[in-house]
Motif scaffolding. Structure first.
Motif, PDB file in Angstrom:
ATOM      1  N   ALA A   1       0.854  -1.199   0.000  1.00  0.00           N
ATOM      2  CA  ALA A   1       0.000   0.000   0.000  1.00  0.00           C
ATOM      3  C   ALA A   1       0.885   1.241   0.000  1.00  0.00           C
ATOM      4  O   ALA A   1       2.119   1.142   0.088  1.00  0.00           O
ATOM      5  N   SER A   2       0.251   2.403  -0.090  1.00  0.00           N
ATOM      6  CA  SER A   2       1.010   3.657  -0.034  1.00  0.00           C
ATOM      7  C   SER A   2       1.477   3.928   1.394  1.00  0.00           C
ATOM      8  O   SER A   2       2.521   4.521   1.627  1.00  0.00           O
TER       9      SER A   2
ATOM     10  N   LEU B   1      -4.164  -2.321  -7.898  1.00  0.00           N
ATOM     11  CA  LEU B   1      -3.327  -1.340  -7.202  1.00  0.00           C
ATOM     12  C   LEU B   1      -2.789  -0.292  -8.170  1.00  0.00           C
ATOM     13  O   LEU B   1      -2.797   0.908  -7.878  1.00  0.00           O
TER      14      LEU B   1
ATOM     15  N   ILE C   1       5.662  -2.878  -7.200  1.00  0.00           N
ATOM     16  CA  ILE C   1       6.223  -1.642  -6.641  1.00  0.00           C
ATOM     17  C   ILE C   1       7.053  -0.910  -7.696  1.00  0.00           C
ATOM     18  O   ILE C   1       6.994   0.322  -7.807  1.00  0.00           O
TER      19      ILE C   1
ATOM     20  N   LEU D   1       4.272   2.935  -3.730  1.00  0.00           N
ATOM     21  CA  LEU D   1       3.804   1.751  -3.014  1.00  0.00           C
ATOM     22  C   LEU D   1       4.973   1.115  -2.266  1.00  0.00           C
ATOM     23  O   LEU D   1       6.118   1.205  -2.705  1.00  0.00           O
TER      24      LEU D   1
END
Length: 302
Positions: free
Chosen positions: A108-109, A159, A178, A188
């Motif tokens: 995730a961020s 994502l 990523i 990410l």
């Protein structure tokens, strides 16, 4: 008497060496899923007496494990799959070694993306990924908007398209996603290591959980042991800086990885660690309990 004893020991030693050499010259066939399990056998692909077939998915793996007349001596499979077949007496194989210990991560961020109201993308519903997720983290306290996709690739796509705020992925897809996100200007990173979370919550001895295991056909156990000992030694002393070269030589498509560079960059998080299954029975028992599987000592190779 001492002379006779010495002669007997010498004869026995020569016999054991001859037996080992004979086994090393026998042909061995292996079936392994692509990805981390296939990478765990890097040291065997160029062995002249070893044939390795890699496959995508688990259907072919389960079919061969269930066959009475399979030509494979060794099959690498999800440990729960092989263990279930052993428990039901539906396979000719025994559990020999654990080769991977989990490669699941939440991307995730930031950790804030896991809070309620945000979207969480996952894969492996009713399978190992979901069971490990539920055994490691109480998702009901985090995101209340979980969507399961058919594969990790679709989680990655969600994502990258910003259709999900956080997602469950497995290496090497984690590193690849990523990297792709960075090119698109999306930040990410790994915010949760499920192997660490699992170990903490389950109080298991080893980091992670027994994921992929190496199963050996009952009448091939003696024949393959020298090969397995060699590959275990190879992996324990592998120079990670050479992973990319090995992958390029064997082939990315064969191994099922995006590239040699990605395989090398994600190596540590792929958690490849070959260990004799009989030495980690407690961790195996804890993991298999999730699937209502209980193996007896006869399920393991000696």
């Amino acid at each position: 008497m001492r002379i006779l004893k010495g002669i007997w020991i010498a004869i026995l030693s020569i016999s054991l060496i001859a037996c080992t050499k004979e086994n090393e010259n026998q042909k061995v066939s292996i079936l392994v899923p692509q990805g981390a399990p296939a990478l765990a056998l890097l040291g065997l692909y160029d062995h002249e007496n070893v044939t390795i077939d890699t496959v995508s998915g688990s259907d072919a793996i389960q079919a061969e494990l269930s066959k009475k007349d399979t030509n494979y001596d060794i099959i690498v499979a999800p440990i729960n799959m092989g263990a279930m077949l052993i428990q039901k007496n539906q396979t000719q194989f025994l559990l020999d070694r654990v080769v991977t210990w989990g490669n699941l991560y939440i991307v995730a961020s930031s950790e804030d993306a896991l809070t309620k109201g945000n979207t969480f993308a996952a894969f492996g519903e009713n399978a190992v990924p979901q069971k490990v997720l539920n055994s490691s983290i109480d998702m009901s306290e985090l995101s209340n908007n979980i969507t399961y996709y058919p594969s990790a690739n679709e989680v990655s796509a969600a994502l990258l398209a910003k259709k999900a705020d956080a997602g469950l992925l497995a290496e090497p897809a984690v590193t690849a996603t990523i990297a792709k996100a960075k090119k698109q200007g999306i930040s990410l990173s790994v915010v949760k290591d499920l192997q660490q979370e699992y170990q903490t919550k389950q109080s298991s001895t080893n980091y992670g959980y027994p994921q992929a295991a190496l199963f050996v056909k009952k009448d091939s156990v003696e024949k393959v042991q020298s090969y397995l000992e060699d590959t275990q030694e190879f992996m324990s002393t592998l120079d990670v800086k050479k992973v990319s070269d090995y992958v390029s030589k064997i082939g990315e498509k064969t191994l099922g990885v995006p590239s040699g560079e990605i395989a090398q960059a994600s190596w540590k998080r792929q958690n490849i660690h070959i260990v004799k299954a009989s030495e980690v029975k407690d961790d195996i028992a804890v993991f298999l309990k999730t699937f209502h599987i209980d193996l007896s000592s006869e399920a393991y190779t000696k």
